[in-house]
Design a protein around this motif. Structure first.
Motif, PDB file in Angstrom:
ATOM      1  N   ALA A 116      18.809  14.442 -21.274  1.00 21.50           N
ATOM      2  CA  ALA A 116      19.398  15.367 -20.296  1.00 21.50           C
ATOM      3  C   ALA A 116      20.206  16.474 -20.991  1.00 21.50           C
ATOM      4  N   PRO A 117      19.605  17.206 -21.926  1.00 23.38           N
ATOM      5  CA  PRO A 117      20.383  18.208 -22.679  1.00 23.38           C
ATOM      6  C   PRO A 117      20.884  19.359 -21.821  1.00 23.38           C
ATOM      7  N   VAL A 118      20.077  19.822 -20.873  1.00 21.97           N
ATOM      8  CA  VAL A 118      20.477  20.959 -20.038  1.00 21.97           C
ATOM      9  C   VAL A 118      21.611  20.537 -19.100  1.00 21.97           C
ATOM     10  N   GLN A 119      21.455  19.392 -18.471  1.00 21.03           N
ATOM     11  CA  GLN A 119      22.476  18.904 -17.547  1.00 21.03           C
ATOM     12  C   GLN A 119      23.809  18.709 -18.272  1.00 21.03           C
ATOM     13  N   ARG A 120      23.761  18.094 -19.454  1.00 22.57           N
ATOM     14  CA  ARG A 120      25.000  17.805 -20.194  1.00 22.57           C
ATOM     15  C   ARG A 120      25.656  19.092 -20.693  1.00 22.57           C
ATOM     16  N   ALA A 121      24.863  20.066 -21.085  1.00 24.95           N
ATOM     17  CA  ALA A 121      25.425  21.329 -21.565  1.00 24.95           C
ATOM     18  C   ALA A 121      26.187  22.041 -20.454  1.00 24.95           C
ATOM     19  N   ILE A 122      25.627  22.072 -19.244  1.00 25.91           N
ATOM     20  CA  ILE A 122      26.326  22.699 -18.108  1.00 25.91           C
ATOM     21  C   ILE A 122      27.597  21.932 -17.775  1.00 25.91           C
ATOM     22  N   MET A 123      27.515  20.626 -17.709  1.00 27.37           N
ATOM     23  CA  MET A 123      28.674  19.818 -17.338  1.00 27.37           C
ATOM     24  C   MET A 123      29.794  19.916 -18.373  1.00 27.37           C
ATOM     25  N   ALA A 124      29.433  20.139 -19.625  1.00 33.99           N
ATOM     26  CA  ALA A 124      30.449  20.265 -20.683  1.00 33.99           C
ATOM     27  C   ALA A 124      31.066  21.653 -20.733  1.00 33.99           C
ATOM     28  N   GLY A 125      30.498  22.610 -19.991  1.00 26.54           N
ATOM     29  CA  GLY A 125      31.030  23.965 -20.012  1.00 26.54           C
ATOM     30  C   GLY A 125      30.570  24.789 -21.198  1.00 26.54           C
ATOM     31  N   ARG A 141      24.595  30.919 -17.606  1.00 26.08           N
ATOM     32  CA  ARG A 141      25.250  31.762 -16.611  1.00 26.08           C
ATOM     33  C   ARG A 141      26.241  30.946 -15.786  1.00 26.08           C
ATOM     34  N   GLU A 142      27.233  31.638 -15.226  1.00 26.33           N
ATOM     35  CA  GLU A 142      28.316  30.946 -14.524  1.00 26.33           C
ATOM     36  C   GLU A 142      27.839  30.193 -13.284  1.00 26.33           C
ATOM     37  N   ASP A 143      26.692  30.616 -12.718  1.00 28.64           N
ATOM     38  CA  ASP A 143      26.194  29.941 -11.522  1.00 28.64           C
ATOM     39  C   ASP A 143      24.906  29.156 -11.784  1.00 28.64           C
ATOM     40  N   ASP A 144      24.567  28.949 -13.036  1.00 25.64           N
ATOM     41  CA  ASP A 144      23.335  28.207 -13.352  1.00 25.64           C
ATOM     42  C   ASP A 144      23.401  26.768 -12.877  1.00 25.64           C
ATOM     43  N   THR A 145      22.358  26.306 -12.165  1.00 18.19           N
ATOM     44  CA  THR A 145      22.137  24.874 -11.980  1.00 18.19           C
ATOM     45  C   THR A 145      21.234  24.405 -13.117  1.00 18.19           C
ATOM     46  N   SER A 146      21.111  23.099 -13.269  1.00 19.96           N
ATOM     47  CA  SER A 146      20.241  22.590 -14.326  1.00 19.96           C
ATOM     48  C   SER A 146      18.793  22.994 -14.078  1.00 19.96           C
ATOM     49  N   ALA A 147      18.380  23.082 -12.806  1.00 23.03           N
ATOM     50  CA  ALA A 147      17.003  23.480 -12.501  1.00 23.03           C
ATOM     51  C   ALA A 147      16.742  24.920 -12.931  1.00 23.03           C
ATOM     52  N   GLU A 148      17.689  25.813 -12.652  1.00 25.24           N
ATOM     53  CA  GLU A 148      17.496  27.229 -12.986  1.00 25.24           C
ATOM     54  C   GLU A 148      17.490  27.443 -14.495  1.00 25.24           C
ATOM     55  N   LEU A 149      18.427  26.804 -15.179  1.00 25.80           N
ATOM     56  CA  LEU A 149      18.489  26.975 -16.638  1.00 25.80           C
ATOM     57  C   LEU A 149      17.270  26.341 -17.309  1.00 25.80           C
ATOM     58  N   LEU A 150      16.868  25.167 -16.841  1.00 29.10           N
ATOM     59  CA  LEU A 150      15.704  24.496 -17.424  1.00 29.10           C
ATOM     60  C   LEU A 150      14.433  25.327 -17.220  1.00 29.10           C
ATOM     61  N   ALA A 151      14.319  25.982 -16.079  1.00 30.92           N
ATOM     62  CA  ALA A 151      13.129  26.807 -15.824  1.00 30.92           C
ATOM     63  C   ALA A 151      13.054  27.962 -16.835  1.00 30.92           C
ATOM     64  N   ARG A 152      14.200  28.594 -17.127  1.00 28.88           N
ATOM     65  CA  ARG A 152      14.178  29.688 -18.116  1.00 28.88           C
ATOM     66  C   ARG A 152      13.831  29.162 -19.505  1.00 28.88           C
ATOM     67  N   PRO A 198      19.023  19.806  -9.498  1.00 34.62           N
ATOM     68  CA  PRO A 198      18.794  19.037  -8.275  1.00 34.62           C
ATOM     69  C   PRO A 198      18.839  17.519  -8.462  1.00 34.62           C
ATOM     70  N   ALA A 199      18.716  17.023  -9.678  1.00 28.49           N
ATOM     71  CA  ALA A 199      18.664  15.572  -9.873  1.00 28.49           C
ATOM     72  C   ALA A 199      19.712  15.133 -10.896  1.00 28.49           C
ATOM     73  N   PRO A 200      20.373  14.020 -10.650  1.00 26.65           N
ATOM     74  CA  PRO A 200      20.203  13.095  -9.517  1.00 26.65           C
ATOM     75  C   PRO A 200      20.871  13.572  -8.232  1.00 26.65           C
ATOM     76  N   ARG A 214      31.099  22.591 -12.410  1.00 20.06           N
ATOM     77  CA  ARG A 214      30.136  22.292 -13.485  1.00 20.06           C
ATOM     78  C   ARG A 214      29.396  20.985 -13.200  1.00 20.06           C
ATOM     79  N   HIS A 215      30.134  20.000 -12.709  1.00 16.69           N
ATOM     80  CA  HIS A 215      29.521  18.700 -12.422  1.00 16.69           C
ATOM     81  C   HIS A 215      28.417  18.861 -11.377  1.00 16.69           C
ATOM     82  N   ILE A 216      28.728  19.592 -10.310  1.00 12.26           N
ATOM     83  CA  ILE A 216      27.734  19.772  -9.242  1.00 12.26           C
ATOM     84  C   ILE A 216      26.514  20.511  -9.774  1.00 12.26           C
ATOM     85  N   ARG A 217      26.737  21.613 -10.503  1.00 11.66           N
ATOM     86  CA  ARG A 217      25.600  22.396 -11.006  1.00 11.66           C
ATOM     87  C   ARG A 217      24.776  21.601 -12.015  1.00 11.66           C
ATOM     88  N   GLY A 218      25.427  20.817 -12.855  1.00  8.63           N
ATOM     89  CA  GLY A 218      24.690  20.007 -13.829  1.00  8.63           C
ATOM     90  C   GLY A 218      23.845  18.934 -13.165  1.00  8.63           C
TER      91      GLY A 218
END
Length: 307
Positions: free
Chosen positions: A118-127, A156-167, A229-231, A222-226
């Motif tokens: 979960a590298p993308v999710q963890r990166a967002i959650m860590a800021g 980006r400040e509003d990135d979710t994990s889905a949006e960042l992973l897609a890029r 969509p999953a989990p 950050r927690h919510i965006r990370g």
């Protein structure tokens, strides 16, 4: 170069499509077996299996990558190289040794940061402000192989994990094909990963996705965006579980942590700093909807608060 591509979810599709469009011959695809999906829990092929079939490419679905029949078929195909993106199973030494140039993995971080699922999710959650994608030679140790190429990308400040992973999946596909090109041309060298600044990104669990309202607004955001969509970030309203989509950080504080304020146009919740304005909410068994629409269809007790 004759390649076999290994991947399973939609995240792997840009790389498969890029390889199909490249100068290389995609002789087969390896993907996870069909899995139950939908309300009827009927077996459904993976996104990569469906895309490969549409291109007329042979699909291999071993229960385990060490299955003897699968190994025999892979030796018969005799790929020069196996690019792999989010395949979903460990590859043992016997399989790693089949292609002349090995298995090369596209991973969605700048290694050695965030090795794992979960590298993308963890990166967002860590800021983190910057992440990226890395192509490396697969070894038996988790995401530890020598690096063949990498790119960076601002979070980006509003990135979710889905949006960042897609890029990252899109731009990383170009990196993956570029590396395969240079392997065939013989003008690329793998560089060992640094021994320091290693971090790990284990898969997010549902329990871990629960929101702690006794945290600052920026950390909850950050927690919510990370987790989107999953989990899916979630909280409790009375005894009912509610999923919370991306929110906006308010400029003022009017509520205590977890307390709800229901307005006609917005729904606020308190944190230990400023309030959060909820964007989307999904009650149990219901579809995701705008927070204001959810509030209009919900009965709230006096002093309603998330727990």
């Amino acid at each position: 170069m004759r390649v076999v591509f290994a991947g399973t979810p939609e995240t792997a599709l840009p790389s498969l499509e890029a390889l199909v469009a490249s100068r290389h011959d995609v002789a087969a695809v390896i993907t996870r077996p069909d899995a139950p999906a939908g309300r009827g829990r009927t077996l459904k092929p993976s996104p990569v299996a469906e895309a490969a079939a549409a291109h007329g490419i042979e699909v291999l679905r071993p229960t385990k990558p060490s299955d003897p029949d699968f190994m025999d078929r892979l030796r018969t195909i005799a790929p020069d190289c196996i690019p792999i993106v989010a395949y979903g199973a460990l590859i043992r030494r016997e399989a790693l040794d089949i292609p002349q140039y090995g298995w090369i993995n596209l991973h969605f971080s700048v290694l050695p940061a965030w090795r794992g699922a979960a590298p993308v999710q963890r990166a967002i959650m860590a800021g983190d402000e910057v992440t990226g994608a890395t192509v490396f030679s697969l070894v038996e140790e988790l995401d530890a192989g020598p690096v063949l190429g990498s790119i960076t990308e601002r979070i980006r400040e509003d990135d979710t994990s889905a949006e960042l992973l897609a890029r990252l999946a899109d731009w990383g596909s170009n990196l993956l094909v570029d590396v395969v090109d240079h392997i065939e041309d013989g003008d690329i060298a793998a560089v060992p990963q640094p021994e320091d600044n290693i971090s790990y990104a284990p898969k997010l669990t549902t329990d871990e996705a629960r929101i702690d309202w006794q945290r600052p607004a920026f950390a909850i955001d950050r927690h919510i965006r990370g987790c989107t969509p999953a989990p899916g970030a979630w909280t409790l309203l009375a005894e009912d579980r509610v999923k919370i989509g991306p929110a906006t950080i308010a400029e003022d504080r009017t509520l205590v942590p977890g307390q709800l304020s229901i307005g006609k146009q917005e729904v606020r919740v308190g944190t230990t700093t400023t309030d959060l304005v909820l964007g989307e909410v999904q009650a149990f068994g219901k579809k995701r909807m705008r927070a204001a629409d959810w509030a209009r269809g919900t009965s709230f007790p006096d002093g309603a608060a998330f727990a």
